[in-house]
Scaffold this motif. Sequence first.
Motif, short mmCIF file in Angstrom:
data_model
loop_
_atom_site.label_atom_id
_atom_site.label_comp_id
_atom_site.label_asym_id
_atom_site.label_seq_id
_atom_site.Cartn_x
_atom_site.Cartn_y
_atom_site.Cartn_z
N GLU A 129 0.67 -1.43 0.37
CA GLU A 129 0.10 0.17 -0.23
C GLU A 129 1.36 1.40 0.50
N VAL A 130 0.43 1.71 -0.57
CA VAL A 130 1.20 2.89 -1.44
C VAL A 130 0.73 4.66 -0.90
N ASN A 131 1.01 5.17 0.60
CA ASN A 131 0.59 6.63 0.80
C ASN A 131 1.16 8.25 -0.84
N ILE A 132 -0.18 7.59 -1.24
CA ILE A 132 0.38 8.88 -2.72
C ILE A 132 0.66 9.96 -2.95
N GLY A 133 -0.51 10.41 -1.53
CA GLY A 133 -0.44 11.80 -0.83
C GLY A 133 -0.05 12.47 -0.13
N ARG A 134 0.88 11.27 0.35
CA ARG A 134 1.73 11.40 1.63
C ARG A 134 0.98 12.18 2.48
N GLU A 135 -0.44 11.74 3.09
CA GLU A 135 -1.33 12.14 4.41
C GLU A 135 -0.69 11.71 5.15
N GLU A 136 -1.03 12.36 6.95
CA GLU A 136 -0.53 11.81 7.62
C GLU A 136 -1.40 10.69 7.96
N ALA A 137 -3.00 11.43 7.71
CA ALA A 137 -3.30 10.22 8.95
C ALA A 137 -3.53 8.95 7.73
N ALA A 179 -3.83 12.39 -12.26
CA ALA A 179 -2.65 13.09 -12.33
C ALA A 179 -1.96 12.21 -11.35
N VAL A 180 -2.60 12.02 -10.06
CA VAL A 180 -2.40 10.94 -8.86
C VAL A 180 -2.42 9.95 -9.21
N PHE A 181 -3.26 9.12 -10.16
CA PHE A 181 -3.55 7.76 -10.90
C PHE A 181 -2.43 7.60 -11.60
N SER A 182 -1.89 8.41 -12.41
CA SER A 182 -0.97 8.46 -13.28
C SER A 182 0.39 8.29 -12.36
N ARG A 213 -13.54 5.57 -12.83
CA ARG A 213 -13.32 5.64 -13.98
C ARG A 213 -12.11 6.38 -14.25
N GLU A 214 -11.44 7.32 -13.45
CA GLU A 214 -10.02 8.26 -14.09
C GLU A 214 -9.03 7.21 -13.85
N ALA A 215 -9.37 5.87 -12.55
CA ALA A 215 -8.07 4.99 -11.96
C ALA A 215 -7.98 3.99 -13.23
#
Length: 238
Positions: A129-137, A179-182, A213-215
Amino acid sequence: MERPCDDVRENLKRIRETMAQAAVASGRRPEDVRLLGVTKTVPPDRINAALEAGVTMIGENRVQEFLEKRDALRLEGAAVHLIGHLQTNKVSRIVGLVDMIESVDSVRLARAVSDASVKRGLVTDVLAEVNIGREEAKSGVFAENLDEMLEEIRLFPGIRVRGLMTVPPILETEGEKRAVFSQMYKLFIDIRGKNKDNVVMDTLSMGMSGDYREAILEGATLVRVGSALFGRRAYPAR
Ligand SMILES: *Cc1c(COP(=O)(O)O)cnc(C)c1O
């Protein structure tokens, strides 16, 4: 029938159509992208309706909830994935009962899954599992630490790394979502290109009700859809 499940069947049909269109738009076949029905808080009769209607994979977030519902589910021929944060002390209760653990985000957890699997004579499929948004929670390993984690966990005999999973930040626009999915897709392709031993990289699990859909357009091979399939959850999960 105390609970008509026509809505589930209709939702499923719509989701499949959207998925197929997105798959084709991304240069793939509809069967190249799989649907996992997210069943947290969903009662067994509605899950069974989805299974009967052709859903072949379901995902639960919590070990305890899955164990409570399990006996009431008609799971023959269906795969179960654990998609929620897993504590190491619960690992031994779930290994052997699920087909994949999508939420492996530390060497420690990977080792616990491996040890429990070896004890049962199994190899458990896992995703990192990757925390792609670097979110603390949020759980998940940061992208820059992924390679190091994989180098270590791929040596564990009781697991087989099959790919990556992410729960991205909540984003508004289609462009931001894509952009994030990419970014995730690039990471996936990059690791796959390294041909690491014991890392298969055939599964990129991303996209939920609001953005599957975007994913898919950006390369997801598996989408995890809950509320769009089963309706809005009556009480919050976790
Ligand atoms: C709840 C959940 C989903 C599904 O969310 P929906 O927005 O209801 O589709 C997917 N993945 C994870 C990890 C979840 O916890």
